[in-house]
Structures are given as C-alpha cells and as structure tokens.
Scaffold this active site. Structure first.
Site, mmCIF file in Angstrom:
data_model
loop_
_atom_site.group_PDB
_atom_site.id
_atom_site.type_symbol
_atom_site.label_atom_id
_atom_site.label_comp_id
_atom_site.label_asym_id
_atom_site.label_seq_id
_atom_site.Cartn_x
_atom_site.Cartn_y
_atom_site.Cartn_z
ATOM 1 N N GLU A 79 -0.029 6.247 19.965
ATOM 2 C CA GLU A 79 0.622 7.247 20.805
ATOM 3 C C GLU A 79 1.649 6.606 21.741
ATOM 4 O O GLU A 79 2.741 7.140 21.936
ATOM 5 C CB GLU A 79 -0.432 8.001 21.641
ATOM 6 N N SER B 27 -14.639 -19.881 -14.599
ATOM 7 C CA SER B 27 -14.302 -18.465 -14.425
ATOM 8 C C SER B 27 -12.826 -18.211 -14.143
ATOM 9 O O SER B 27 -12.447 -17.074 -13.853
ATOM 10 C CB SER B 27 -15.122 -17.870 -13.268
ATOM 11 N N LEU C 172 -9.784 -18.208 0.077
ATOM 12 C CA LEU C 172 -10.006 -16.853 0.613
ATOM 13 C C LEU C 172 -8.874 -16.382 1.517
ATOM 14 O O LEU C 172 -9.082 -15.588 2.435
ATOM 15 C CB LEU C 172 -11.336 -16.764 1.367
#
Length: 314
Positions: A46, A163, A199
């Site tokens: 605001e 992986s 990460l």
C-alpha cells in the site's frame, strides 16, 4: 484484484516473515498506483502504491490482496492509517489478515473513518497465493512443498546412486524458479554428504533469490547451513515457505509425518528398472487410506518431461 495478486507474486520468498501483498489504485478507470511488498517486508504494498499515486489516491478505489495492517511498527506506519489519510472512495480487500495484531482491525478502522470497504473479492485465489503465510499463522509452521523428480517407474537414481540428470534442462529450470519462491530449501544429511548440493538458484537474474539451506538429520552441516533433527522441527525455521528436495528418506519422512502441503512431481520419459525408489514406507496401513488425500491442481509439459502439481485435499 487479479492484477494485484499478480503483483503480490513478485514478493514470494523475499518478504521475510511478512505476507507478500499486491495493491492497485484506480482513479476514474485509470491505474494511478501499483505496489507490492518489497524485499525484507518493507515498504508494504500500500505504501509503495500510494507513493506512486500521490494526490490521485484521493477519491480512488484501492484494491489490496490482504487487509491493510492496523498495528504500529518501528519499521513504518500502519497501512490502514495511510489509507485513511488519503481518503479513498472505496477499499476492496481480498482476504482478512489472520495476524492477530490486525485480524479485522484494519477493516474496522477504514469503515470507522467513513470509507466504504468491500471484502472477499477472489478470496480463494488470495488464500492460495498466501498459502505460506496463512500456514504459518494458523498452523505455526511453514508451508511445505515436496519436489520429486523420477523416471516413469518411480525411480530417482540408478542402483549405484547416480542420478544426474533424470529430467532435462527445461524441467530443471522450472525447479529453480520454485527454489526462488522459497524461504528455505531442505535436503537430508545423506544427500548433503553424497552430492554436496549447492541448492542455489542458477537462473540469470534470479541468483540473489537463493533460499536458506537446511539439512535434516544429525552430524555437522557445511558452513552456512542450518540443521533440524526431525520434520516437525521445521516450525523452528520461522519462515513461510520451505521446499523439500530430497532424497528418498527425507521425502518419506515428511510424508509420513503429514507435513507435505504441495507436491511437485517431475517425470522423465525413461525407465530405470532396478534403481532407487523415490519413497520408502510412509506408514500406510491399508490401501483405502491412500485415497482422497491429494488433488491435481496443475499439469504441464516441460520439454520432454512432465510436471504434475498436487495439493493436499484438505
């Protein structure tokens, strides 16, 4: 209000403990002010929109995605007071603030000042947008998103543990966008020791949105990491949104504890066969108990891969 919600999304993962809010000020059919909660939580949406609108805010219609705050802070004035000072004709609010310091008091203050207030406009969308903040206010813990990337047969790695990479570049880029929206990202101690994951957010322009790094388990964590011992300890992280990335033991632990609110399932069009499964025993007593817990809310192709997004049904 939909446009205000889109503005609010710019602040996800950047506002600290504050909610991410969007605000649009309209005067005679023209947008004269726009704002969203800034990094660290200030200025509020605001205040930003009012600074842009200037004197045009008087007699305007102000759309805000969360009830203007009513409590005093040494970081800035209450937004309800700011709105009262400029005398808008009407304030439209999507959602009442669950923070007990405001919780309806902002709306009451506006109405007491003779300003018309409309509430509940696309409230369900606002509640979904603010899921992390609402979760922390109501359940006293962050909202948890679990990310799993698998083959078609539910494997996350070869039998030897390799992986990289199951999914393609586009799917991985999408997961980095999700990282940028989190306050903290969590993996298990096994993943930390085996993969030494960074990460961070590796997308051009979003590098500064890398979340806090958290390890689940025992032992020492790398410098700059935080440690929790059990899934329930996420409440100690004192944040709104946590993304859990792995591995299988960590995903299993969070599901077993009933602490996953949203699931990102990335699937590559490959079969691995005798590999490492994405989950272990999640404590399911009987098959009937597995049904009705999750609902599909999004599904899309990401290059050659497929993403399905599920939310907890309750």
């Amino acid at each position: 209000m939909a446009a205000a919600l889109a503005l609010a999304e710019r602040g996800v993962g950047q506002t600290g403990l504050n909610p991410w809010v969007g605000c649009i000020i309209v005067k005679e059919g023209v947008v004269v002010g726009r704002g969203w909660t800034q990094k660290g939580g200030r200025p509020h949406a605001e205040a930003m929109a009012l600074a842009q609108a200037g004197s045009a805010a008087q007699g305007s219609v102000i759309y805000v995605t969360l009830e203007p705050c009513a409590h005093q802070s040494d970081r800035g004035p209450a937004c309800a007071e700011l709105l009262i000072d400029v005398r808008p004709a009407r304030v439209v609010v999507a959602l009442e603030d669950p923070d007990p310091r405001t919780a309806g008091e902002g709306i009451k203050a506006l109405m007491a000042a003779g300003i018309a207030v409309e509430t509940g406009v696309i409230a369900s969308e606002a509640r979904k947008s603010l899921a992390g903040f609402m979760c922390r206010m109501q359940l006293r813990r962050p909202f948890v998103t679990l990310k799993i990337a698998t083959s078609l047969d539910g494997q996350i790695a070869m039998a030897d543990g390799s992986s990289r990479w199951i999914t393609g570049d586009i799917a991985r880029a999408h997961s980095h966008i999700e990282r940028a929206r989190a306050d903290a990202i969590l993996v298990g101690s096994g993943t930390v020791k085996t993969d030494a994951p960074q990460l961070n957010v590796r997308l051009t322009g979003l590098e500064n949105r890398s979340p806090r790094k958290v390890m689940l388990g025992s032992g020492d964590a790398p410098d700059g990491w935080e440690i929790i011992r059990a899934p329930a300890d996420i409440a100690k992280l004192d944040c709104n949104n946590v993304m859990v990335e792995g591995g299988a033991a960590t995903a299993t632990a969070f599901l077993k504890a009933g602490l996953v609110d949203r699931l990102l399932l990335y699937r590559a069009p490959i079969f691995i066969g005798a590999g490492k499964a994405c989950l272990g025993d999640i404590g399911l007593g009987q098959l009937a108990d597995a049904h009705g817990l999750w609902q599909l809310c999004d599904s899309r192709s990401l290059g050659k891969d497929r993403l399905e997004v599920y939310e907890r049904a309750n």
